[in-house]
Design a protein around this motif. Structure first.
Motif, PDB file in Angstrom:
ATOM      1  N   PRO A 343     131.937  12.552 -28.423  1.00 55.55           N
ATOM      2  CA  PRO A 343     132.181  11.474 -29.403  1.00 55.55           C
ATOM      3  C   PRO A 343     131.070  11.459 -30.452  1.00 55.55           C
ATOM      4  N   LYS A 344     131.450  11.211 -31.692  1.00 58.01           N
ATOM      5  CA  LYS A 344     130.441  11.183 -32.762  1.00 58.01           C
ATOM      6  C   LYS A 344     130.952  10.360 -33.946  1.00 58.01           C
ATOM      7  N   VAL A 345     129.995   9.927 -34.765  1.00 55.46           N
ATOM      8  CA  VAL A 345     130.296   9.173 -35.988  1.00 55.46           C
ATOM      9  C   VAL A 345     129.609   9.884 -37.150  1.00 55.46           C
ATOM     10  N   THR A 346     130.345  10.065 -38.231  1.00 48.74           N
ATOM     11  CA  THR A 346     129.802  10.730 -39.424  1.00 48.74           C
ATOM     12  C   THR A 346     129.923   9.780 -40.630  1.00 48.74           C
ATOM     13  N   PRO A 347     128.800   9.534 -41.307  1.00 52.66           N
ATOM     14  CA  PRO A 347     127.445  10.031 -41.045  1.00 52.66           C
ATOM     15  C   PRO A 347     126.855   9.371 -39.807  1.00 52.66           C
ATOM     16  N   PRO A 348     125.928  10.068 -39.153  1.00 55.57           N
ATOM     17  CA  PRO A 348     125.339   9.530 -37.935  1.00 55.57           C
ATOM     18  C   PRO A 348     124.303   8.451 -38.230  1.00 55.57           C
ATOM     19  N   GLY A 349     123.864   7.796 -37.182  1.00 56.06           N
ATOM     20  CA  GLY A 349     122.795   6.825 -37.302  1.00 56.06           C
ATOM     21  C   GLY A 349     123.309   5.434 -37.614  1.00 56.06           C
ATOM     22  N   ASP A 350     122.342   4.480 -37.700  1.00 61.49           N
ATOM     23  CA  ASP A 350     122.689   3.093 -37.996  1.00 61.49           C
ATOM     24  C   ASP A 350     123.202   2.972 -39.427  1.00 61.49           C
ATOM     25  N   GLN A 351     124.230   2.162 -39.588  1.00 65.18           N
ATOM     26  CA  GLN A 351     124.833   1.945 -40.907  1.00 65.18           C
ATOM     27  C   GLN A 351     124.935   0.452 -41.172  1.00 65.18           C
ATOM     28  N   GLU A 352     124.883   0.122 -42.453  1.00 68.52           N
ATOM     29  CA  GLU A 352     125.087  -1.269 -42.834  1.00 68.52           C
ATOM     30  C   GLU A 352     126.545  -1.644 -42.621  1.00 68.52           C
ATOM     31  N   PRO A 353     126.834  -2.895 -42.230  1.00 65.87           N
ATOM     32  CA  PRO A 353     128.230  -3.332 -42.144  1.00 65.87           C
ATOM     33  C   PRO A 353     128.965  -3.073 -43.450  1.00 65.87           C
ATOM     34  N   GLY A 354     130.202  -2.596 -43.313  1.00 73.17           N
ATOM     35  CA  GLY A 354     131.011  -2.289 -44.481  1.00 73.17           C
ATOM     36  C   GLY A 354     130.908  -0.859 -44.952  1.00 73.17           C
ATOM     37  N   THR A 355     130.133  -0.024 -44.209  1.00 68.88           N
ATOM     38  CA  THR A 355     129.967   1.371 -44.613  1.00 68.88           C
ATOM     39  C   THR A 355     131.149   2.216 -44.116  1.00 68.88           C
ATOM     40  N   PRO A 356     131.775   3.023 -44.998  1.00 66.20           N
ATOM     41  CA  PRO A 356     132.863   3.906 -44.523  1.00 66.20           C
ATOM     42  C   PRO A 356     132.282   5.062 -43.691  1.00 66.20           C
ATOM     43  N   VAL A 357     132.874   5.323 -42.523  1.00 68.16           N
ATOM     44  CA  VAL A 357     132.465   6.430 -41.666  1.00 68.16           C
ATOM     45  C   VAL A 357     133.719   7.084 -41.085  1.00 68.16           C
ATOM     46  N   ASN A 358     133.538   8.260 -40.476  1.00 66.29           N
ATOM     47  CA  ASN A 358     134.590   8.912 -39.697  1.00 66.29           C
ATOM     48  C   ASN A 358     134.217   8.828 -38.206  1.00 66.29           C
ATOM     49  N   VAL A 359     135.161   8.345 -37.392  1.00 64.50           N
ATOM     50  CA  VAL A 359     134.983   8.302 -35.944  1.00 64.50           C
ATOM     51  C   VAL A 359     135.767   9.466 -35.345  1.00 64.50           C
ATOM     52  N   CYS A 360     135.075  10.333 -34.588  1.00 71.33           N
ATOM     53  CA  CYS A 360     135.696  11.577 -34.100  1.00 71.33           C
ATOM     54  C   CYS A 360     135.492  11.742 -32.585  1.00 71.33           C
ATOM     55  N   VAL A 361     136.406  12.471 -31.981  1.00 70.18           N
ATOM     56  CA  VAL A 361     136.287  12.828 -30.581  1.00 70.18           C
ATOM     57  C   VAL A 361     137.061  14.112 -30.341  1.00 70.18           C
ATOM     58  N   ASP A 362     136.572  14.938 -29.408  1.00 70.39           N
ATOM     59  CA  ASP A 362     137.316  16.138 -28.987  1.00 70.39           C
ATOM     60  C   ASP A 362     138.188  15.774 -27.792  1.00 70.39           C
ATOM     61  N   VAL A 363     139.441  16.139 -27.856  1.00 74.15           N
ATOM     62  CA  VAL A 363     140.385  15.869 -26.773  1.00 74.15           C
ATOM     63  C   VAL A 363     140.681  17.184 -26.055  1.00 74.15           C
ATOM     64  N   LYS A 364     140.362  17.235 -24.739  1.00 77.01           N
ATOM     65  CA  LYS A 364     140.625  18.432 -23.952  1.00 77.01           C
ATOM     66  C   LYS A 364     141.718  18.139 -22.928  1.00 77.01           C
ATOM     67  N   ALA A 365     142.746  18.985 -22.919  1.00 75.15           N
ATOM     68  CA  ALA A 365     143.871  18.789 -22.002  1.00 75.15           C
ATOM     69  C   ALA A 365     143.629  19.540 -20.693  1.00 75.15           C
ATOM     70  N   GLN A 366     143.870  18.861 -19.584  1.00 77.70           N
ATOM     71  CA  GLN A 366     143.886  19.491 -18.252  1.00 77.70           C
ATOM     72  C   GLN A 366     145.237  19.187 -17.628  1.00 77.70           C
ATOM     73  N   LEU A 367     146.067  20.223 -17.519  1.00 78.93           N
ATOM     74  CA  LEU A 367     147.452  20.043 -17.095  1.00 78.93           C
ATOM     75  C   LEU A 367     147.707  20.848 -15.827  1.00 78.93           C
ATOM     76  N   VAL A 368     148.317  20.229 -14.835  1.00 81.59           N
ATOM     77  CA  VAL A 368     148.666  20.936 -13.612  1.00 81.59           C
ATOM     78  C   VAL A 368     150.133  20.768 -13.238  1.00 81.59           C
ATOM     79  N   SER A 369     150.725  19.626 -13.592  1.00 84.26           N
ATOM     80  CA  SER A 369     152.110  19.388 -13.189  1.00 84.26           C
ATOM     81  C   SER A 369     153.113  19.838 -14.235  1.00 84.26           C
ATOM     82  N   VAL A 370     152.644  20.030 -15.473  1.00 87.18           N
ATOM     83  CA  VAL A 370     153.543  20.499 -16.544  1.00 87.18           C
ATOM     84  C   VAL A 370     152.906  21.704 -17.205  1.00 87.18           C
ATOM     85  N   PRO A 371     153.696  22.632 -17.728  1.00 86.44           N
ATOM     86  CA  PRO A 371     153.117  23.824 -18.338  1.00 86.44           C
ATOM     87  C   PRO A 371     152.471  23.550 -19.682  1.00 86.44           C
ATOM     88  N   GLY A 372     152.878  22.455 -20.374  1.00 81.99           N
ATOM     89  CA  GLY A 372     152.329  22.150 -21.686  1.00 81.99           C
ATOM     90  C   GLY A 372     152.937  23.035 -22.764  1.00 81.99           C
TER      91      GLY A 372
END
Length: 429
Positions: A343-372
């Motif tokens: 998980p990460k926020v761009t730009p990083p670090g503390d920001q003033e309220p009202g600052t536009p940022v991007n909130v990101c996360v990597d999603v990794k799939a682990q599948l055993v019951s379905v082939p996907g």
């Protein structure tokens, strides 16, 4: 000693072994020669109840020392081998080689005493001799010796938990050959009592004890839905194809080491039997184990971690003989999962309220019951309020980056949800 032999068999061996072999033959162990004249001071003390004697531990009986020729046969390979190949000889034409051991034939204390089963086939209870005979009987010498040492060292005649009975002759401890063979995984001898032989210049008794192989593993693998798999769910299993052998108490026990630690729930420093399969059929000496053990079995479920596990299977019998499988790696995924990583926020670090940022996360799939691949909707929330969502498609082991724009708020937290699979993780800001 029992002498329940068919007459034709007895006659055939009598013809084979009656000839004198060597007047100089001495027993394989100890310094005493063979005696049969009933005039010696070899007083045997111990449990003599098989002979109908009740005071054997206190009074004992004097004995003759008779030549008992002994060899073994492997139940699996049918290979014959003397119990001590280093001290063996032929005792008759085309008979093979036999090690000279001792049967102590107890003598009545007076003319009015009747003795039944007078022979005691004994072995000195010293470590070197016990280990040699156990090893040559294809046993685990450590197990056999440990089973015999107690309570002999305390000077007790009582039998121990393994059924070992103790005898004393001239201050030296002895145990029965049959129990040493049983603790080695063998026993049940064919035995011939040759009345025409004197037991000094020719063997009075000739016996062939059965011995058995150590356990063997033919295959070990993870299984999902009944087929081999390196990734398994909580409905998966560990499959083992193996055999154990023994003459008595035939069973196959299965234990496991997971990530370098053997399962030992009761803490007795012995590998637990996660599963056990006995064979109670008389006359059979093999246990064939071909079974899938569910990973939901409590001992396994408690020790497996989500992710990759290194696992070793151990197959062992009741007599301390075991074999370990090669280590395999199994990825354990209890169910279909979408893991949130980095998980990460761009730009990083503390920001003033009202600052536009991007909130990101990597999603990794682990599948055993379905082939996907599977489709999932990623929803980013500020408290209960949705601040953005993305629909993704991910195959097994695929990592998909997901980002949404966000305007920072005072003292807030944003988290990501996947309603279709019920997974979420908080992203601290």
């Amino acid at each position: 000693m029992k002498k329940s032999l068919l007459v034709p068999l007895f006659l055939s061996f009598s013809l084979l072994f009656t000839g004198t072999v060597s007047a100089q033959t001495n027993p394989d162990y100890g310094t005493w020669p063979y005696y049969n004249d009933g005039n010696n001071d070899f007083l045997l003390k111990g449990n003599l109840t098989p002979s109908g004697i009740s005071d054997g531990q206190q009074v004992g009986r004097y004995t003759n020392l008779l030549w008992h020729a002994m060899t073994t046969v492997n139940t699996e390979t049918n290979e014959f081998k003397p119990i001590n190949p280093g001290n063996a000889q032929e005792v008759g034409s085309n008979s093979g080689e036999f090690t000279p051991t001792i049967t102590f034939e107890i003598l009545p204390k007076d003319t009015g005493e009747t003795i039944r089963d007078s022979g005691y086939h004994l072995l000195p209870a010293d470590e070197a001799t016990i280990r040699k005979y156990a090893t040559n009987a294809n046993g685990n010498a450590d197990f056999v010796w440990n089973a015999i040492t107690w309570p002999m060292s305390s000077g007790q005649y009582d039998s121990n938990a393994y059924g070992v009975k103790y005898y004393n002759i001239r201050g030296k401890w002895f145990v029965s050959v049959p129990i040493v063979m049983q603790l080695s995984g063998g026993g049940n001898p064919t035995e011939d009592y040759l009345r025409d032989n004197d037991g000094v210049s020719a063997p009075r008794i000739v016996s062939t004890y059965k011995v058995t192989p150590w356990p063997f593993i033919y295959g070990f693998e993870g299984r999902e839905k009944g087929v081999a798999a390196t990734k398994i769910s909580n409905k998966g299993a560990l499959y083992i194809d193996a055999k154990t052998w023994s003459v008595y108490d035939k069973e196959a026990n299965i234990g496991f080491a997971i990530n370098g630690k053997w399962i030992d729930e009761d803490g007795d420093a012995r590998v637990d039997a996660v599963d056990r399969l006995p064979n109670n059929n008389a006359g059979e000496y093999t246990v064939t184990y071909q079974k899938a053990i569910p990973v939901s079995t409590p001992a396994l479920a408690k020790n497996l971690k989500v992710g990759k596990n290194k696992i070793i299977a151990r197959v062992f019998d009741k007599y301390g003989r075991f074999v370990n499988s090669p280590e395999i790696e199994i990825e354990y995924v209890p169910g279909d999962n979408l893991l949130l990583e980095n998980p990460k926020v761009t730009p990083p670090g503390d920001q003033e309220p009202g600052t536009p940022v991007n909130v990101c996360v990597d999603v990794k799939a682990q599948l055993v019951s379905v082939p996907g691949p599977i489709n999932a909707k990623a929803t980013f929330k500020d408290g209960a309020k949705s601040v953005g969502n993305k629909t993704i498609s991910a195959a097994d082991d695929e990592t998909v980056p997901v980002c949404v724009p966000y305007t920072t708020q005072p003292d807030d937290r944003v988290h990501t949800e996947f309603p279709s699979v019920g997974q979420h993780a908080a992203l601290g800001m």
